[in-house]
Design an enzyme around this catalytic site. Structure first.
Site, mmCIF file in Angstrom:
data_model
loop_
_atom_site.group_PDB
_atom_site.id
_atom_site.type_symbol
_atom_site.label_atom_id
_atom_site.label_comp_id
_atom_site.label_asym_id
_atom_site.label_seq_id
_atom_site.Cartn_x
_atom_site.Cartn_y
_atom_site.Cartn_z
ATOM 1 N N HIS A 48 -4.679 -3.960 -2.246
ATOM 2 C CA HIS A 48 -5.056 -3.497 -0.907
ATOM 3 C C HIS A 48 -5.085 -1.975 -0.786
ATOM 4 O O HIS A 48 -5.002 -1.439 0.310
ATOM 5 C CB HIS A 48 -4.114 -4.109 0.138
ATOM 6 C CG HIS A 48 -4.219 -5.604 0.221
ATOM 7 N ND1 HIS A 48 -3.237 -6.409 0.730
ATOM 8 C CD2 HIS A 48 -5.205 -6.444 -0.172
ATOM 9 C CE1 HIS A 48 -3.616 -7.680 0.655
ATOM 10 N NE2 HIS A 48 -4.803 -7.722 0.103
ATOM 11 N N ILE A 56 0.844 -1.207 0.000
ATOM 12 C CA ILE A 56 0.000 0.000 0.000
ATOM 13 C C ILE A 56 0.872 1.247 0.000
ATOM 14 O O ILE A 56 0.382 2.350 0.194
ATOM 15 C CB ILE A 56 -0.926 -0.023 1.246
ATOM 16 C CG1 ILE A 56 -0.132 -0.398 2.516
ATOM 17 C CG2 ILE A 56 -2.027 -1.040 1.080
ATOM 18 C CD1 ILE A 56 -0.319 0.532 3.603
ATOM 19 N N ASP A 57 2.165 1.068 -0.227
ATOM 20 C CA ASP A 57 3.102 2.192 -0.085
ATOM 21 C C ASP A 57 3.319 2.997 -1.357
ATOM 22 O O ASP A 57 3.958 4.054 -1.328
ATOM 23 C CB ASP A 57 4.450 1.690 0.460
ATOM 24 C CG ASP A 57 5.031 0.550 -0.366
ATOM 25 O OD1 ASP A 57 4.982 0.620 -1.615
ATOM 26 O OD2 ASP A 57 5.551 -0.412 0.218
ATOM 27 N N CYS A 111 -12.924 16.016 6.151
ATOM 28 C CA CYS A 111 -13.013 16.608 4.808
ATOM 29 C C CYS A 111 -13.608 18.013 4.945
ATOM 30 O O CYS A 111 -14.222 18.341 5.967
ATOM 31 C CB CYS A 111 -13.935 15.714 3.977
ATOM 32 S SG CYS A 111 -14.283 16.307 2.321
ATOM 33 N N SER A 165 4.423 -13.630 2.132
ATOM 34 C CA SER A 165 4.280 -14.869 2.913
ATOM 35 C C SER A 165 3.212 -15.790 2.307
ATOM 36 O O SER A 165 3.090 -16.941 2.692
ATOM 37 C CB SER A 165 3.906 -14.529 4.360
ATOM 38 O OG SER A 165 2.680 -13.810 4.379
#
Ligand code: NAD
Length: 243
Positions: free
Chosen positions: A120, A104-105, A152, A193
Site C-alpha cells: 500500500h 505504510i509507516d 512541487c 484483520s
C-alpha cells in the site's frame, strides 16, 4: 497459549522460507492507530473524505490537513516495536524469506529489515503528481506550512505515495507478494484483520501451495478456520517469545 507458542517454535525451526505478512495491528504497539476496531483511525476520520483518491483529486487540502494534524506527527514520533525487531532477528537467522506489509509507516525498514514488499505504499515518500519527483515527509511538511495543498517545485500538487481508496495496488509489489506467497513454506500473518483485498488473498495463495499458515491477531479473522495455528494475542508479545 504456551502450547501454541511451542507448536509455533517447532514449525519455525523446520521452516526456512517464512513469509511474514503484517498489517496495522503490527504497528499498533508503536503508537500508530489501526483502521478498524476501538480507537481506530476511521472512527475519528471519514475514510471517504480523508483517504479516497476521488476526494483527493477534487479537494486535496482535506488529505493534507489530515497529514499535518494526524499522519505526520504520529509517524514522525513512532519507533519500531519488539515485533519489528523480532522479524529482523528471524531474517538474521536465515529463516525469513520476505516481509509483505500492508503498512505504510516504513517501520520495518527503520528496524533494519532488508526485504520488504509494500503493498500500500509508504507515507514517508511524497510524490509529485506531474514530474514524478519524490520528497521526504519532512520536506512535504515544510512546504505544507507555506501552502495548502503543498506543491512541487514544478508547480504541481504533491501526493503521498500511499495507495488511497479507489486506486489500484502497485502491480510489481502485488506480483512479488504473490510469488513470495507461492514459494514460502510458512505464511505468517501478524496483526491484520484480513478483510482488505487483494492483500488478503495472499494467505489463500500460500495455503493452496501447501505452506503452513499461522495467524497472530488480537481479534478473530475470517481466515482463522483455514490456519494451522491461530493465536489471539499481541504481536510483539508472541514474536518476542518466539525469538
Ligand atoms: P486493520 O485495521 O483492518 O486490522 C488490524 C488488526 O490488528 C485488527 O484485527 C486487530 O485485532 C489487530 N490488532 C490490533 N492491535 C494488535 C496487536 N498489538 N497485536 C496483534 N494484533 C493487533 O488493518 P489491516 O488488516 O492492516 O488492513 C487495513 C489497512 O490498514 C491496510 O490497507 C493498511 O494500509 C492500513 N493501515 C496501516 C497503518 C500503518 O501503516 N501502521 C495504520 C492503519 C491502517
Amino acid at each position: 497459549m504456551d502450547e501454541k507458542i511451542s507448536k509455533l517454535k517447532k514449525i519455525v525451526s523446520t521452516s526456512d522460507k517464512i513469509v511474514a505478512f503484517t498489517g496495522a495491528g503490527f504497528s499498533a504497539e508503536s503508537g500508530i492507530s489501526t483502521f478498524r476496531g476501538a480507537g481506530s483511525l476511521w472512527s475519528k476520520y471519514d475514510s471517504s473524505i480523508y483517504a479516497d483518491i476521488n476526494y483527493f483529486i477534487q479537494e486535496p487540502s482535506y488529505y493534507w490537513n489530515f497529514f499535518k494534524d494526524e499522519r505526520y506527527p504520529v509517524i514522525k514520533k513512532a519507533k519500531p516495536n519488539d515485533g519489528h525487531y523480532a522479524l529482523v532477528e528471524l531474517e538474521k537467522r536465515g529463516k525469513l524469506y520476505r516481509v509483505i506489509t500492508q503498512n505504510i509507516d516504513g517501520l520495518h525498514q527503520v528496524a533494519g529489515q532488508s526485504d520488504v514488499i509494500e503493498l500500500h505504499g509508504n507515507t514517508r515518500k511524497i510524490l509529485c503528481t506531474s514530474c514524478d519527483k519524490f520528497y521526504s515527509m519532512d520536506e512535504a511538511y515544510g512546504r505544507l506550512k507555506k501552502e495548502l495543498p503543498p506543491r512541487c517545485s514544478c508547480g504541481a500538487i504533491l501526493k503521498p505515495s500511499t495507495v488511497l481508496f479507489g486506486e489500484p495496488l502497485p502491480q510489481v509489489a502485488l506480483d512479488m507478494a504473490a510469488l513470495a506467497a507461492k514459494n514460502c513454506d510458512m505464511f505468517f500473518v501478524i496483526g491484520s484483520s484480513l478483510v482488505v483485498y487483494p492483500a488478503a488473498s495472499m494467505p489463500r495463495i500460500a495455503k493452496k501451495n501447501e505452506a503452513v499458515l499461522v495467524i497472530v491477531n488480537i481479534d478473530p479473522t475470517p481466515m482463522d478456520d483455514m490456519a494451522d495455528i491461530v493465536i489471539h494475542e499481541s504481536a510483539s508479545k508472541v514474536l518476542s517469545e518466539l525469538v
